[in-house]
Design a protein around this motif. Sequence first.
Motif, PDB file in Angstrom:
ATOM      1  N   SER A 123     -10.454 -31.180  31.538  1.00  0.00           N
ATOM      2  CA  SER A 123     -11.282 -30.100  32.075  1.00  0.00           C
ATOM      3  C   SER A 123     -10.591 -29.313  33.181  1.00  0.00           C
ATOM      4  CB  SER A 123     -12.615 -30.649  32.592  1.00  0.00           C
ATOM      5  OG  SER A 123     -12.420 -31.570  33.653  1.00  0.00           O
ATOM      6  N   ASP A 124      -9.590 -29.933  33.828  1.00  0.00           N
ATOM      7  CA  ASP A 124      -8.852 -29.237  34.878  1.00  0.00           C
ATOM      8  C   ASP A 124      -7.925 -28.160  34.319  1.00  0.00           C
ATOM      9  OD1 ASP A 124      -7.326 -31.315  33.700  1.00  0.00           O
ATOM     10  OD2 ASP A 124      -5.910 -31.258  35.370  1.00  0.00           O
ATOM     11  N   LYS A 125      -7.735 -28.127  33.005  1.00  0.00           N
ATOM     12  CA  LYS A 125      -6.850 -27.150  32.372  1.00  0.00           C
ATOM     13  C   LYS A 125      -7.612 -25.987  31.743  1.00  0.00           C
ATOM     14  CE  LYS A 125      -3.432 -30.746  31.370  1.00  0.00           C
ATOM     15  NZ  LYS A 125      -2.667 -31.460  30.317  1.00  0.00           N
ATOM     16  N   TRP A 126      -8.926 -26.059  31.816  1.00  0.00           N
ATOM     17  CA  TRP A 126      -9.763 -25.055  31.173  1.00  0.00           C
ATOM     18  C   TRP A 126     -10.780 -24.506  32.160  1.00  0.00           C
ATOM     19  CZ3 TRP A 126      -8.476 -23.922  26.167  1.00  0.00           C
ATOM     20  CH2 TRP A 126      -7.640 -24.840  25.522  1.00  0.00           C
ATOM     21  N   LEU A 127     -11.135 -23.241  31.987  1.00  0.00           N
ATOM     22  CA  LEU A 127     -12.119 -22.628  32.865  1.00  0.00           C
ATOM     23  C   LEU A 127     -13.525 -23.121  32.535  1.00  0.00           C
ATOM     24  CD1 LEU A 127     -10.918 -18.903  33.034  1.00  0.00           C
ATOM     25  CD2 LEU A 127     -10.495 -20.756  34.668  1.00  0.00           C
ATOM     26  N   ASP A 128     -14.306 -23.298  33.583  1.00  0.00           N
ATOM     27  CA  ASP A 128     -15.730 -23.591  33.414  1.00  0.00           C
ATOM     28  C   ASP A 128     -16.429 -22.287  33.041  1.00  0.00           C
ATOM     29  OD1 ASP A 128     -18.373 -24.327  33.536  1.00  0.00           O
ATOM     30  OD2 ASP A 128     -18.397 -24.631  35.720  1.00  0.00           O
ATOM     31  N   GLN A 131     -19.142 -20.119  35.086  1.00  0.00           N
ATOM     32  CA  GLN A 131     -18.869 -19.123  36.124  1.00  0.00           C
ATOM     33  C   GLN A 131     -19.056 -17.699  35.597  1.00  0.00           C
ATOM     34  OE1 GLN A 131     -14.478 -18.425  37.088  1.00  0.00           O
ATOM     35  NE2 GLN A 131     -14.320 -20.318  35.870  1.00  0.00           N
ATOM     36  N   LYS A 155     -19.793 -28.901  33.806  1.00  0.00           N
ATOM     37  CA  LYS A 155     -18.966 -27.760  33.414  1.00  0.00           C
ATOM     38  C   LYS A 155     -18.994 -27.591  31.898  1.00  0.00           C
ATOM     39  CE  LYS A 155     -15.739 -28.476  37.273  1.00  0.00           C
ATOM     40  NZ  LYS A 155     -14.353 -28.862  37.639  1.00  0.00           N
ATOM     41  N   VAL A 157     -16.814 -26.278  28.896  1.00  0.00           N
ATOM     42  CA  VAL A 157     -15.413 -25.919  28.657  1.00  0.00           C
ATOM     43  C   VAL A 157     -15.217 -25.182  27.339  1.00  0.00           C
ATOM     44  CG1 VAL A 157     -14.511 -27.776  30.093  1.00  0.00           C
ATOM     45  CG2 VAL A 157     -14.942 -28.190  27.649  1.00  0.00           C
ATOM     46  N   PRO A 328      -8.230 -21.078  28.648  1.00  0.00           N
ATOM     47  CA  PRO A 328      -7.375 -21.900  29.509  1.00  0.00           C
ATOM     48  C   PRO A 328      -7.231 -21.275  30.889  1.00  0.00           C
ATOM     49  CG  PRO A 328      -6.047 -20.627  27.985  1.00  0.00           C
ATOM     50  CD  PRO A 328      -7.484 -20.393  27.588  1.00  0.00           C
ATOM     51  N   LYS A 329      -6.909 -22.079  31.873  1.00  0.00           N
ATOM     52  CA  LYS A 329      -6.773 -21.562  33.231  1.00  0.00           C
ATOM     53  C   LYS A 329      -5.614 -20.597  33.369  1.00  0.00           C
ATOM     54  CE  LYS A 329      -9.272 -24.988  35.920  1.00  0.00           C
ATOM     55  NZ  LYS A 329      -9.256 -25.945  37.051  1.00  0.00           N
ATOM     56  N   ALA A 334      -9.328 -13.364  32.230  1.00  0.00           N
ATOM     57  CA  ALA A 334     -10.382 -14.345  31.982  1.00  0.00           C
ATOM     58  C   ALA A 334     -11.746 -13.697  31.742  1.00  0.00           C
ATOM     59  CB  ALA A 334     -10.452 -15.322  33.145  1.00  0.00           C
TER      60      ALA A 334
END
Length: 440
Positions: A123-128, A131, A155, A157, A328-329, A334
């Motif tokens: 989940s740290d590699k993908w945007l929530d 938001q 979150k 994803v 992805p972040k 985005a």
Amino acid sequence: MPTPHPRRRAIAALCATLLAGSLLAACGSDDDKTDSTANGGAGDSNGQITLSVGLFGSFGFEEAGLYAAYEQAHPNIKIRQNSVQKEEVYWPALQTRLGGGGDLDDIQGIEVGRIVDVATNQSDKWLDLNQFGAQTQTGDYLPWKTKAATTKDGKVVGMGTDVGPMAICYRTDLFQQAGLPTDRAELAKRWSTWDGYLEVGRQFAANAPKGSAFMDSVTGMYNAMIGQQPTSYYDAGGKLIYDTNPSVKNAFDTASRAAQDKLSAKLVQFQTDWDQAFAKGGFATISCPSWMIGYIKEKSGDGMGGKWDVAQAPGATGNWGGAYLAIPKGAKHAKEAYDLLQWLTAPEQQKTLFEKRGSFPSRTSAISQVSGTTDPYFNNAPIGQIFGQAAQAMPVQTLGVRDGDIKVSIQNALNSVEAQGVKPDDAWKDAKASVKAALG
């Protein structure tokens, strides 16, 4: 695939091994990648933004005209699709890019067998997506579809595309040549169970037209059977149970029996010879999640319209495939990517995709709109009714973090039974060893 996946799918995992059907983008060799536009880059001096969409398999967005419609309504947006056929090629390449390799697309497809791993471990590699307002959309989805893409802390994803309710697609002309009935209701009765399906297969094989097998691949049948189970590779607590779950072993043994009875064309799904066999009449039936409808049309060609039909699957339910779209972040645009993502997954577009490509909606408001859909290519089959009934009976499935890797290992073992004559017991041992090596 997606799917489905179908759906699809439906592919491949699922660079080295997975078949499944379903489907990662911007990876693989140049021969395996397609770029839907000639325009690259993130933007230009005139303010136009190019959004890249990385997919696997055939999601159908481009084929159904959705990109063109979005671009017409948003003149400042140009969409570039990067797609590879095999999900098993797509996913490892995407993992490299997520790990710092760069070259990420603004939107990436995620196969259903990967989504729990993404929500749990990546989940740290993908945007929530919350938001951007995703929480206002998720209530319209089948509950399990959103749940699988939601982290423990809430979150989101990924947003769901399709699901893969099951049927059997079959060639009426080949059935007729083999002296079998072609009526979809009668066939559904004959193969109300998987044993019944194999019996019809034996009858077909006894009088099969030259060059045609009963089914395309035993891995397709295996995936359809697994898709009917509420639990397969993991239990609800996350414990690995694939090697002790009788449903998995039964599906493996039944598919192996089909191989030993020579009911299969011995094709590997989503490879070139499999694609070519659709138009050549290489097989008479295929386990058919809804997303496979569009794939069959594409590979069979216009000349096969009316020769295909759809009947209820053994067991009258099941789910194979389906996918998600995520950001992805590393995405360059985005907000614009989310606007496109939520439009592509909106009820109106899900309805269009089912009507044009067979991708069954995952949003309840879209499901209610497609119940009366028929398909002229498939002999006017009531696909809305057939797939809708399968979806209503679809089990709520327990998904695990490494479902995709396990499925690939088992499929490879089944391929060895089918193509190399490996004994099923030996192939099952090979499958377990492969899973152990894959999971570490």
